[in-house]
Design an enzyme around this catalytic site. Sequence first.
Site, mmCIF file in Angstrom:
data_model
loop_
_atom_site.group_PDB
_atom_site.id
_atom_site.type_symbol
_atom_site.label_atom_id
_atom_site.label_comp_id
_atom_site.label_asym_id
_atom_site.label_seq_id
_atom_site.Cartn_x
_atom_site.Cartn_y
_atom_site.Cartn_z
ATOM 1 N N LYS A 22 0.832 -1.211 0.000
ATOM 2 C CA LYS A 22 0.000 0.000 0.000
ATOM 3 C C LYS A 22 0.865 1.259 0.000
ATOM 4 O O LYS A 22 0.640 2.177 -0.793
ATOM 5 C CB LYS A 22 -0.910 0.004 1.238
ATOM 6 C CG LYS A 22 -1.618 1.318 1.482
ATOM 7 C CD LYS A 22 -2.522 1.275 2.691
ATOM 8 C CE LYS A 22 -1.841 1.590 3.995
ATOM 9 N NZ LYS A 22 -1.517 3.023 4.205
ATOM 10 N N ASN A 23 1.845 1.293 0.899
ATOM 11 C CA ASN A 23 2.630 2.527 1.052
ATOM 12 C C ASN A 23 3.630 2.757 -0.080
ATOM 13 O O ASN A 23 4.232 3.828 -0.154
ATOM 14 C CB ASN A 23 3.358 2.539 2.405
ATOM 15 C CG ASN A 23 2.396 2.818 3.550
ATOM 16 O OD1 ASN A 23 1.219 3.099 3.318
ATOM 17 N ND2 ASN A 23 2.887 2.742 4.769
ATOM 18 N N CYS A 116 -4.927 13.168 12.871
ATOM 19 C CA CYS A 116 -5.497 11.840 12.711
ATOM 20 C C CYS A 116 -5.319 11.134 14.035
ATOM 21 O O CYS A 116 -4.672 11.658 14.938
ATOM 22 C CB CYS A 116 -4.848 11.084 11.573
ATOM 23 S SG CYS A 116 -3.208 10.507 11.954
ATOM 24 N N ASP A 304 4.877 0.966 12.137
ATOM 25 C CA ASP A 304 3.690 0.265 11.629
ATOM 26 C C ASP A 304 3.621 -1.199 12.088
ATOM 27 O O ASP A 304 2.642 -1.887 11.784
ATOM 28 C CB ASP A 304 3.636 0.333 10.095
ATOM 29 C CG ASP A 304 3.209 1.705 9.609
ATOM 30 O OD1 ASP A 304 2.806 2.544 10.430
ATOM 31 O OD2 ASP A 304 3.270 1.948 8.379
ATOM 32 N N ARG A 396 -8.709 -0.555 4.674
ATOM 33 C CA ARG A 396 -7.825 0.438 4.049
ATOM 34 C C ARG A 396 -6.476 -0.181 3.703
ATOM 35 O O ARG A 396 -5.803 0.295 2.796
ATOM 36 C CB ARG A 396 -7.572 1.610 5.011
ATOM 37 C CG ARG A 396 -8.753 2.525 5.206
ATOM 38 C CD ARG A 396 -8.349 3.703 6.067
ATOM 39 N NE ARG A 396 -7.024 4.170 5.664
ATOM 40 C CZ ARG A 396 -6.122 4.708 6.479
ATOM 41 N NH1 ARG A 396 -6.384 4.881 7.735
ATOM 42 N NH2 ARG A 396 -4.955 5.088 6.024
#
Length: 416
Positions: A22-23, A116, A304, A396
Amino acid sequence: MDKLLIEGGVALKGEISISGAKNAALPLLCAALLTREPVSFSNVPDLNDIATMLKLLAQMGVRVGRAGDQVTLDASALTNPVAPYEMVKTMRASILVLGPLLARCGEARVSLPGGCAIGARPVDQHIKGLHAMGAEIAVEQGYVHAKSLRLKGARLFTDMVTVTGTENLMMAACLADGETVIENAAREPEVVDLANCLVAMGAQISGAGTDVIRIRGIERLNGCEYRIMPDRIETGTYLCAAAATGGDICLRGTSAAYLDAVIDKLMDAGCEIETTRDSIRLKAPVRLNAVSIRTSPYPAFPTDMQAQFMALNAVAEGAAVIRETIFENRFMHAVELIRLGADIRIDGNTAVVRGVAGLDGATVMATDLRASASLVVAGLVAKGETLIERIYHLDRGYERLEQKLAALGAKVRRVK
Ligand code: UD1
């Protein structure tokens, strides 16, 4: 809102494939803004964040084609260099359009992402870098409005290591006039993946993967075909889930090369790990040893993976100290893990986790992407049923999560 129901206590066993990162995919999709020619990507994961980015690009005038894990982007007719608040607020990585839009169109209007759950996460370093490259930048009504006929190469130094900041500035510098040097650059593998793609598009970049990146700007970039690297955080999450459940799994289509710090800790915890060029096998011990971690920019232990290691330590033998140095508010999973029976004390950016013999299922709430992943790991270990609410966070960032877990023997079900 969907929920995930897990009946814990099953040791994960079997083999699955890891998806594209994803990143890496998010900045790579933005890189297509830099050229008038089509760019084709393969190994693009099917995730909500990717769908959001494609929607954002489409409303700017980018033509988007998608078939399976392939995405083709054609930004020949960019009509609207704007990223509106409605899209940016759901995904901070939208800020990655700022550098490419400014470099390609001479103008960009991108909403400020705001805070966030895991912290304030400002974008001042992105703005400072573009300003040093000669852009006129105003922050008005919640939007960054940047203008520049052509950016100028410059020597840039970021105050802290920032991943998307480095990516934004590297992309912008590709079309600038002259040489840009980014010092204190992020060394994450996703930065290297982006640089490799930009080079395939004709950019002149050296030093990606070190803390000094040099970019010699050119007038235009061409299209290319590019395969996105495997997701190292998805990889690490399944390794943690197997370790915590006493499992034995093999992950294909991924590489230990991006995960040294995580693999070291799993071995310290007592896991046996065998790797090939494109697979990782993990066999867990009867009981894990607790392992202390401190998060830091790559190549040190990734923030993460912090939450997943907290879940793993919750059922290990002994006590572990977890220090979070990247984000100021990234322990929200701790209170949920405590609801499952974990023994965790938080003091500022430090958590002390004392391993318990077992966890018990309960209803828990996901607060952000990786916090949710730690609840999945804990739910797989816990006796009885764990119901995880708000799993849109997981959607996500984890492709086909229930299917992959089920393929490893887990009892999981999505509840509508
Ligand atoms: C990226 C990753 C995210 C990961 C994080 C750290 C993507 C899409 N997301 O996020 O999954 O958790 O790296 O590895 O790749 N900061 C500032 N000002 C700035 C920029 C950053 O103060 O202009 C601070 C942040 O608040 C944070 C630290 O720097 O405390 C690192 O953040 P950064 O590396 O920028 O994170 P992201 O790139 O947003």
